[in-house]
Write a protein that holds these residues in place. Structure first.
Motif, PDB file in Angstrom:
ATOM      1  N   SER A   1       0.814  -1.212   0.000  1.00  0.00           N
ATOM      2  CA  SER A   1       0.000   0.000   0.000  1.00  0.00           C
ATOM      3  C   SER A   1       0.849   1.265   0.000  1.00  0.00           C
ATOM      4  N   ASP A   2       0.427   2.235  -0.826  1.00  0.00           N
ATOM      5  CA  ASP A   2       1.016   3.570  -0.752  1.00  0.00           C
ATOM      6  C   ASP A   2      -0.036   4.606  -0.361  1.00  0.00           C
ATOM      7  N   ALA A   3      -1.149   4.130   0.215  1.00  0.00           N
ATOM      8  CA  ALA A   3      -2.224   5.029   0.615  1.00  0.00           C
ATOM      9  C   ALA A   3      -1.830   5.791   1.883  1.00  0.00           C
ATOM     10  N   LEU A   4      -2.334   6.998   2.007  1.00  0.00           N
ATOM     11  CA  LEU A   4      -2.077   7.793   3.202  1.00  0.00           C
ATOM     12  C   LEU A   4      -2.768   7.176   4.410  1.00  0.00           C
ATOM     13  N   TRP A   5      -4.015   6.756   4.243  1.00  0.00           N
ATOM     14  CA  TRP A   5      -4.792   6.126   5.302  1.00  0.00           C
ATOM     15  C   TRP A   5      -5.028   4.657   4.957  1.00  0.00           C
ATOM     16  N   ASN A   6      -4.720   3.773   5.897  1.00  0.00           N
ATOM     17  CA  ASN A   6      -5.074   2.363   5.758  1.00  0.00           C
ATOM     18  C   ASN A   6      -6.188   2.076   6.756  1.00  0.00           C
ATOM     19  N   VAL A   7      -7.379   1.824   6.217  1.00  0.00           N
ATOM     20  CA  VAL A   7      -8.584   1.687   7.013  1.00  0.00           C
ATOM     21  C   VAL A   7      -9.047   0.234   6.962  1.00  0.00           C
ATOM     22  N   VAL A   8      -9.410  -0.306   8.132  1.00  0.00           N
ATOM     23  CA  VAL A   8      -9.830  -1.703   8.234  1.00  0.00           C
ATOM     24  C   VAL A   8     -11.262  -1.751   8.768  1.00  0.00           C
ATOM     25  N   PRO A   9     -12.258  -1.817   7.888  1.00  0.00           N
ATOM     26  CA  PRO A   9     -13.640  -2.033   8.340  1.00  0.00           C
ATOM     27  C   PRO A   9     -13.818  -3.496   8.739  1.00  0.00           C
ATOM     28  N   GLN A  10     -14.280  -3.743   9.952  1.00  0.00           N
ATOM     29  CA  GLN A  10     -14.435  -5.114  10.458  1.00  0.00           C
ATOM     30  C   GLN A  10     -15.499  -5.108  11.538  1.00  0.00           C
ATOM     31  N   GLN A  11     -15.617  -6.199  12.285  1.00  0.00           N
ATOM     32  CA  GLN A  11     -16.835  -6.423  13.053  1.00  0.00           C
ATOM     33  C   GLN A  11     -16.705  -6.163  14.557  1.00  0.00           C
ATOM     34  N   VAL A  12     -15.759  -6.784  15.230  1.00  0.00           N
ATOM     35  CA  VAL A  12     -15.766  -6.831  16.692  1.00  0.00           C
ATOM     36  C   VAL A  12     -14.626  -5.991  17.262  1.00  0.00           C
ATOM     37  N   THR A  13     -14.773  -5.567  18.525  1.00  0.00           N
ATOM     38  CA  THR A  13     -13.846  -4.615  19.122  1.00  0.00           C
ATOM     39  C   THR A  13     -12.408  -5.118  19.037  1.00  0.00           C
ATOM     40  N   PHE A  14     -11.547  -4.281  18.448  1.00  0.00           N
ATOM     41  CA  PHE A  14     -10.140  -4.624  18.235  1.00  0.00           C
ATOM     42  C   PHE A  14      -9.298  -4.270  19.459  1.00  0.00           C
ATOM     43  N   SER A  15      -9.524  -3.111  20.040  1.00  0.00           N
ATOM     44  CA  SER A  15      -8.727  -2.636  21.170  1.00  0.00           C
ATOM     45  C   SER A  15      -9.085  -3.381  22.445  1.00  0.00           C
TER      46      SER A  15
END
Length: 548
Positions: free
Chosen positions: A382-396
């Motif tokens: 990726s050379d995108a400025l923002w890498n966004v991960v749409p997903q389902q359950v709480t990651f943090s």
């Protein structure tokens, strides 16, 4: 066993069943009855039943567009257009004959269709419940378009969509929204009505588009007095027909139809589109995986039939590749995940539990090894400025309290910490500087700083997680849930926690991203206004949320 003569269609079904069984392996097909498997596993698809083509003028005797229209998965030169013909949406078959019905479509620069740029005819197949998926190509990048369908004498409402920018385009800004968890029986889709009026480029639906639970005649918390829903909805969804009819109920809602008509959607599922808290081929109650795969196949097929998805996402029996990647110029790369189909079973029987050897087993996975490699390899490229991960359950990390015996959710990434560590290590190795995770599932709005090591709050902030609250699930909710003090005290990286219904909008820019948590006071009664509960920004190259 005596030899039984079977008809040609039945022979074809048996042939397809044997092919599916060979592909899936004996373990997955053991104990599945031929009748159930023929229903769910790749049989009765277009081309196998050879349905005759009907004259739409006589086959379609009432408005067939009762479930609305939708668009999705935009690319620089194409977008998916969707509808499903159903003059009688609460009847099996939608009130149509078992015949192929031609559906005309057109896409134009203007809403009055004076400048049509593409048009064609698609076939609504009875085997796919007369759903239509048009991958409209030959379009210009980063353009707004209007589209509609015609079947017989009937014309659909007009939808608005847009294409993605060209791969190398330098965008100044991208506006998106994230939604999740829309239990029909928990309230009205007021938030979707407000979302339809938002100025956004695309909408991510992060799961629980429908719920498998029974809906009574009064619509649950909606408490209808002007109608009674059929008894067909007052049971849990199990069969293909159950799921198809439940989508018809949900899509009959005018506010949901308005949101789909206004914006292109990028969808992914969570658990309730099939069954609560299932994990891979393991059902919630720990029953037979082989029997559950039949149900999963029915649910996946109905999901594809009712969403604006492309051909590569069409299911193959109980399997469906839903994780996929979309680019929006050089500004953003979206890696849409599936955290249900490939995960290990939840540790400690699911629920909340203190971390221990079972949950911390390094072999456990949330995504499956192949999807994990796909995600990390995509970051390296990726050379995108923002890498966004749409997903389902709480990651943090989300601890229940500040005591040494705190608990965490075994269904969220906290129950799969080794899997989360591999993802964070992969992002670090790939040099991802502006990471954003979009999440649903928990019926609350949260904002988190993603720490490299959640046990050390001084460790690097890798990115941010924005959790969209539910559209209705949990009913009206409240601004400060009862555990607000405990949660915010135990999790310093948690910058926001709110229990109202609504959605979140995000503006990705070259210098910063801004998240606005949009909420309504009530969903058990229609018509509540929308307000902004809080707004946060995170800066490019300097991740960390700050309230504004």
């Amino acid at each position: 066993m005596p030899h039984l003569q079977v008809s040609q269609p039945e022979q074809e079904s048996q042939r397809q069943l044997r092919a599916a069984a060979a592909a899936l392996g004996r373990r997955r097909f053991l104990s599945i009855t031929s009748t159930a498997a023929a229903l769910a596993f790749t049989t009765n698809l277009p081309g196998s039943a050879h349905a005759a083509e009907a004259d739409a003028r006589t086959a379609v005797r009432a408005d067939p567009f009762t479930l609305g229209i939708a668009s999705g998965d935009p690319l620089p030169g194409s977008v998916v257009l969707w509808t499903r013909l159903a003059p009688e949406p609460f009847e099996t078959g939608g009130g149509l004959p078992k015949a192929r019905i031609p559906v005309r479509w057109e896409i134009a620069h203007d809403s009055r269709f004076r400048r049509v740029v593409r048009r064609g005819t698609a076939i609504a197949h009875p085997e796919l419940n007369h759903a239509v998926h048009v991958e409209a190509g030959g379009l210009a990048p980063d353009r707004v378009y209007h589209y509609r369908f015609r079947a017989g004498a009937w014309t659909s409402p007009t939808g608005r969509t847009r294409t993605a920018p060209a791969p190398g385009a330098d965008l100044a800004e991208l506006r998106l929204a994230a939604v999740s968890c829309q239990a029909y029986h928990d309230g009205y889709y007021t938030a979707h009505r407000h979302l339809a009026e938002e100025d956004v480029d695309l909408v991510f639906h992060l799961g629980d588009y429908l719920y498998e639970y029974a809906v009574d005649a009064s619509g649950g918390a909606r408490k209808y007095t002007d109608r009674r829903l059929p008894d067909i909805f007052n049971k849990e969804t199990v069969t293909l027909e159950d799921y198809r009819l439940r989508y018809a109920l949900y899509k009959s809602d005018p506010d949901l139809r308005a949101a789909h008509a206004a914006h292109p959607f990028l969808v992914t599922w969570d658990d309730h589109e099939t069954e609560n808290n299932y994990a891979g081929d393991v059902p919630e109650d720990g029953g037979s995986s082989q029997d559950f795969l039949v149900r999963r196949a029915a649910a996946y097929r109905a999901y594809w039939e009712n969403q604006p998805l492309r051909r590569p996402q069409r299911p193959d029996g109980p399997d469906m590749r839903l994780h996929r990647r979309l680019r929006f110029g050089r500004l953003a790369q979206f890696d849409i995940l599936d955290t249900r189909q490939y995960r290990s079973d939840q540790a400690y029987g699911d629920g909340a539990h203190h971390p221990g050897p079972e949950s911390e087993d390094p072999r456990r996975t949330m995504t499956g090894a192949a999807q994990e490699r796909w995600l990390i390899d995509g970051w390296h490229a990726s050379d995108a400025l923002w890498n966004v991960v749409p997903q389902q359950v709480t990651f943090s990390e989300r601890r229940t309290d500040s005591t040494p015996q705190y608990k965490v959710s075994m269904d969220a990434w906290d129950g799969y910490p080794a899997s989360r560590e591999r993802i964070l290590a992969g992002a670090e190795a790939a040099g991802v500087e502006n990471l954003m995770v979009l999440t649903g599932d928990v019926h609350k709005g949260y904002a988190y700083d993603i720490k490299r090591d959640f046990r050390d709050q001084k460790s690097r902030t890798m990115g941010t997680e924005i959790v969209a609250t539910s559209i209705t699930s949990g009913k009206d909710g409240e601004d400060k849930p009862a555990n607000w003090d405990a949660y915010t005290g135990a999790n310093p990286h948690m910058k926001f926690y709110n229990g109202r219904r609504g959605y979140v909008t995000v503006r990705l820019g070259r210098q910063q991203a801004r998240a606005d948590f949009r909420t309504v006071l009530a969903v058990t009664k229609p018509g509540a206004p929308v307000t902004t509960a809080a707004s946060f920004v995170t800066e490019v190259g300097r991740q960390g949320l700050h309230q504004v």
